[in-house]
Design a protein around this motif. Structure first.
Motif, mmCIF file in Angstrom:
data_model
loop_
_atom_site.group_PDB
_atom_site.id
_atom_site.type_symbol
_atom_site.label_atom_id
_atom_site.label_comp_id
_atom_site.label_asym_id
_atom_site.label_seq_id
_atom_site.Cartn_x
_atom_site.Cartn_y
_atom_site.Cartn_z
ATOM 1 N N SER A 53 24.896 30.094 33.350
ATOM 2 C CA SER A 53 24.798 28.873 34.142
ATOM 3 C C SER A 53 24.881 29.156 35.637
ATOM 4 C CB SER A 53 25.908 27.897 33.742
ATOM 5 O OG SER A 53 27.177 28.492 33.943
ATOM 6 N N GLY A 54 25.038 30.406 35.999
ATOM 7 C CA GLY A 54 25.121 30.763 37.412
ATOM 8 C C GLY A 54 25.438 32.238 37.567
ATOM 9 N N ILE A 55 25.926 32.585 38.726
ATOM 10 C CA ILE A 55 26.344 33.947 39.031
ATOM 11 C C ILE A 55 27.861 33.963 38.980
ATOM 12 C CG2 ILE A 55 26.400 35.751 40.780
ATOM 13 C CD1 ILE A 55 23.776 34.592 41.850
ATOM 14 N N PHE A 56 28.414 34.913 38.262
ATOM 15 C CA PHE A 56 29.858 35.004 38.121
ATOM 16 C C PHE A 56 30.379 36.164 38.954
ATOM 17 C CE2 PHE A 56 28.271 32.873 34.419
ATOM 18 C CZ PHE A 56 29.211 31.886 34.169
ATOM 19 N N ILE A 57 31.399 35.900 39.755
ATOM 20 C CA ILE A 57 32.034 36.934 40.571
ATOM 21 C C ILE A 57 33.529 36.871 40.302
ATOM 22 C CG2 ILE A 57 32.516 37.753 42.896
ATOM 23 C CD1 ILE A 57 29.887 36.438 43.763
ATOM 24 N N SER A 58 34.099 37.982 39.912
ATOM 25 C CA SER A 58 35.535 38.048 39.649
ATOM 26 C C SER A 58 36.233 38.486 40.930
ATOM 27 C CB SER A 58 35.813 39.041 38.528
ATOM 28 O OG SER A 58 37.200 39.192 38.358
ATOM 29 N N LYS A 59 37.171 37.677 41.384
ATOM 30 C CA LYS A 59 37.877 37.999 42.627
ATOM 31 C C LYS A 59 39.088 38.898 42.404
ATOM 32 C CE LYS A 59 36.678 33.917 45.288
ATOM 33 N NZ LYS A 59 37.224 32.779 46.015
ATOM 34 N N LYS A 60 39.788 38.721 41.268
ATOM 35 C CA LYS A 60 41.050 39.432 41.097
ATOM 36 C C LYS A 60 41.125 40.319 39.863
ATOM 37 C CE LYS A 60 43.769 35.829 43.311
ATOM 38 N NZ LYS A 60 44.855 34.894 43.162
ATOM 39 N N GLU A 61 40.619 39.854 38.765
ATOM 40 C CA GLU A 61 40.848 40.531 37.494
ATOM 41 C C GLU A 61 39.677 41.373 37.033
ATOM 42 O OE1 GLU A 61 43.874 40.310 36.193
ATOM 43 O OE2 GLU A 61 44.465 38.907 37.735
ATOM 44 N N ARG A 62 39.949 42.194 36.080
ATOM 45 C CA ARG A 62 38.911 42.971 35.411
ATOM 46 C C ARG A 62 38.347 42.117 34.298
ATOM 47 N NH1 ARG A 62 40.077 48.776 33.904
ATOM 48 N NH2 ARG A 62 38.691 49.445 35.522
ATOM 49 N N LEU A 63 37.075 42.305 34.029
ATOM 50 C CA LEU A 63 36.420 41.584 32.946
ATOM 51 C C LEU A 63 36.128 42.552 31.820
ATOM 52 C CD1 LEU A 63 33.911 39.486 35.041
ATOM 53 C CD2 LEU A 63 36.168 38.821 34.242
#
Length: 68
Positions: A54-64
């Protein structure tokens, strides 16, 4: 749709480089104009393989974690 031929994702160092670093300021403004911040719980599914994001996902703090 695949970005494999457009963007060398397999050669990118995501720990030290941003894919947005060389984006022109006007394009960056368009990209971020409608951004929202979402908070996800640990273990929560963000999107599934094969579905359209649904969009672009950017993780600011955690690991995915990528699970197949």
């Amino acid at each position: 749709m695949s970005i494999k031929g457009i963007f060398p994702i397999d050669k990118w160092d995501f720990k030290s480089q941003s894919i947005l670093v060389n984006l022109p300021e006007e394009d960056f403004a368009l990209l971020t104009a409608h951004q929202t911040e979402q908070v996800y719980s640990k273990g929560e599914i963000i999107f599934r393989e094969g579905s359209y994001p649904s969009g672009i996902f950017i993780s600011k703090k955690e690991r995915l974690k990528n699970i197949k």
